[in-house]
Scaffold this active site. Structure first.
Site, PDB file in Angstrom:
ATOM      1  N   ASN A  70       0.806  -1.224   0.000  1.00 45.39           N
ATOM      2  CA  ASN A  70       0.000   0.000   0.000  1.00 45.39           C
ATOM      3  C   ASN A  70       0.837   1.271   0.000  1.00 45.39           C
ATOM      4  O   ASN A  70       0.324   2.358  -0.279  1.00 45.39           O
ATOM      5  CB  ASN A  70      -0.951   0.019   1.194  1.00 45.39           C
ATOM      6  CG  ASN A  70      -0.225  -0.067   2.519  1.00 45.39           C
ATOM      7  OD1 ASN A  70       0.151  -1.156   2.923  1.00 45.39           O
ATOM      8  ND2 ASN A  70      -0.014   1.063   3.201  1.00 45.39           N
ATOM      9  N   GLY A 114       7.051  -1.315  -1.313  1.00 50.90           N
ATOM     10  CA  GLY A 114       6.091  -2.320  -1.758  1.00 50.90           C
ATOM     11  C   GLY A 114       5.169  -1.788  -2.835  1.00 50.90           C
ATOM     12  O   GLY A 114       4.898  -2.469  -3.837  1.00 50.90           O
ATOM     13  N   TYR A 143      15.281  -5.247  15.645  1.00 43.53           N
ATOM     14  CA  TYR A 143      15.116  -5.033  14.197  1.00 43.53           C
ATOM     15  C   TYR A 143      16.252  -5.700  13.434  1.00 43.53           C
ATOM     16  O   TYR A 143      16.006  -6.410  12.441  1.00 43.53           O
ATOM     17  CB  TYR A 143      15.083  -3.537  13.885  1.00 43.53           C
ATOM     18  CG  TYR A 143      14.918  -3.234  12.413  1.00 43.53           C
ATOM     19  CD1 TYR A 143      13.744  -3.555  11.752  1.00 43.53           C
ATOM     20  CD2 TYR A 143      15.945  -2.644  11.676  1.00 43.53           C
ATOM     21  CE1 TYR A 143      13.580  -3.282  10.398  1.00 43.53           C
ATOM     22  CE2 TYR A 143      15.795  -2.372  10.325  1.00 43.53           C
ATOM     23  CZ  TYR A 143      14.616  -2.691   9.686  1.00 43.53           C
ATOM     24  OH  TYR A 143      14.469  -2.437   8.351  1.00 43.53           O
TER      25      TYR A 143
END
Length: 312
Positions: free
Chosen positions: A22, A26, A175
């Site tokens: 979205n 990506g 992370y």
């Protein structure tokens, strides 16, 4: 002049799934795949943002063949539902799976299944999704799986005794561990695919420093306004665009000559530039660590990769 999106070959007849499509990398990757003829499923957590992305994409590429499907990688029930729906609707083929969605340096939280959020979304959700879609991938000649890692994988190796960071948590360390897990996952997947001589290429990409919503979203989750302000300044001064950041992913997904377990990133110091094979931390090539992570991931998700035994 290096490789650009204009070098993407004709993808007519190909089917692709892009997670987190979205926004950011990506979205840019999904748009360019569609521009070159692929039928693309935008796998998004939010129906509203996903619908807006479809509207924007089709305005930029009027003849795009794109479909929105909801996918929450923080919930294995959602992952299973997405895979089942793709199996029911998508026919027999899946040419490309882009494991792009992720979160970065967020405060300690847990997924619906109780996993630390970064490890759960960035690694376990994509591990489960890939395994559930594997029959489609293996049935499609020349299929590819591309996972999006980060140069920040070099911050930390995984801790096999504390995969969910329950003993000690640092947002950036977690992370780094999740991005190391992406590399170890593809390393082991490539080994297992080779062991059965399947026609599937598994590779990894990273965007370098790209101006996307990922940094801002992580800052908002932790209510870290100063961090968000500094990120906006850094993005304006240093970062390349999201379009440029998507090029390593698109290269790994479509360029001829991509090898199993390749790690593709920007040319200039891993920060920006056209896509090339990238440096990676030595621990991301550790066969023993990769196999152990794979076994733990199967146990945690309940997803088994039928037909891909340990590479030995």
């Amino acid at each position: 002049m290096g490789w650009t999106a204009n070098d993407i070959p004709d993808l007519t007849g190909r089917r692709a799934v892009v997670t987190g499509a979205n926004s950011g990398i990506g979205y840019c990757a999904a748009r360019e795949l569609a521009r070159h003829g692929a039928r693309v499923v935008l796998a998004c957590r939010s129906e509203q943002r996903g619908t807006e992305a479809v509207r924007r994409l089709t305005s930029e590429v009027p003849d795009a063949q794109v479909t929105l499907r909801l996918l929450d990688l923080a919930d294995l029930a959602s992952v299973r539902a997405f895979a089942k729906r793709y199996g029911d609707e998508g026919g027999e083929r899946l040419d490309l799976l882009v494991n792009n969605a992720g979160v970065m340096a967020v405060p300690y939280t847990r997924t619906a299944d109780g996993f630390e959020m970064q490890f759960g979304i960035n690694h376990l959700g994509h591990f489960a999704l890939t395994g559930l879609l594997l029959p489609k991938l293996l049935a499609t000649p020349g299929a590819r799986v591309v996972s999006v890692s980060s140069g920040f994988h070099a911050l930390a190796n995984i801790d096999p005794g504390d995969l969910n960071s329950e003993r000690k948590y640092g947002s950036w360390t977690a992370y780094g561990r999740s991005k190391t897990a992406n590399l170890l996952f593809i390393h082991e997947l490539a080994r297992r695919v080779a062991a059965v001589d399947a026609d599937l290429v598994a590779a990894v990409a990273h965007p370098g420093y790209a101006d996307t919503n990922l940094t801002y979203a992580s800052a908002r989750m932790g209510d870290r306004r100063l961090f968000e302000q500094l990120a906006r300044i850094g993005n304006r001064i240093v970062a390349q665009s999201a379009d440029a950041g998507a090029l390593p992913t698109l290269y790994a997904a479509t360029a001829p000559g991509v090898r199993p377990d390749d790690f593709i990133g920007p040319r200039w110091q891993g920060w920006r530039g056209s896509p090339v094979r990238s440096w990676r931390a030595p621990w991301t090539l550790n066969d023993v660590a990769a196999e152990r992570l794979w076994s733990a991931s199967e146990q945690l998700t309940g997803v088994r990769y039928e037909g891909l035994a340990a590479a030995g």
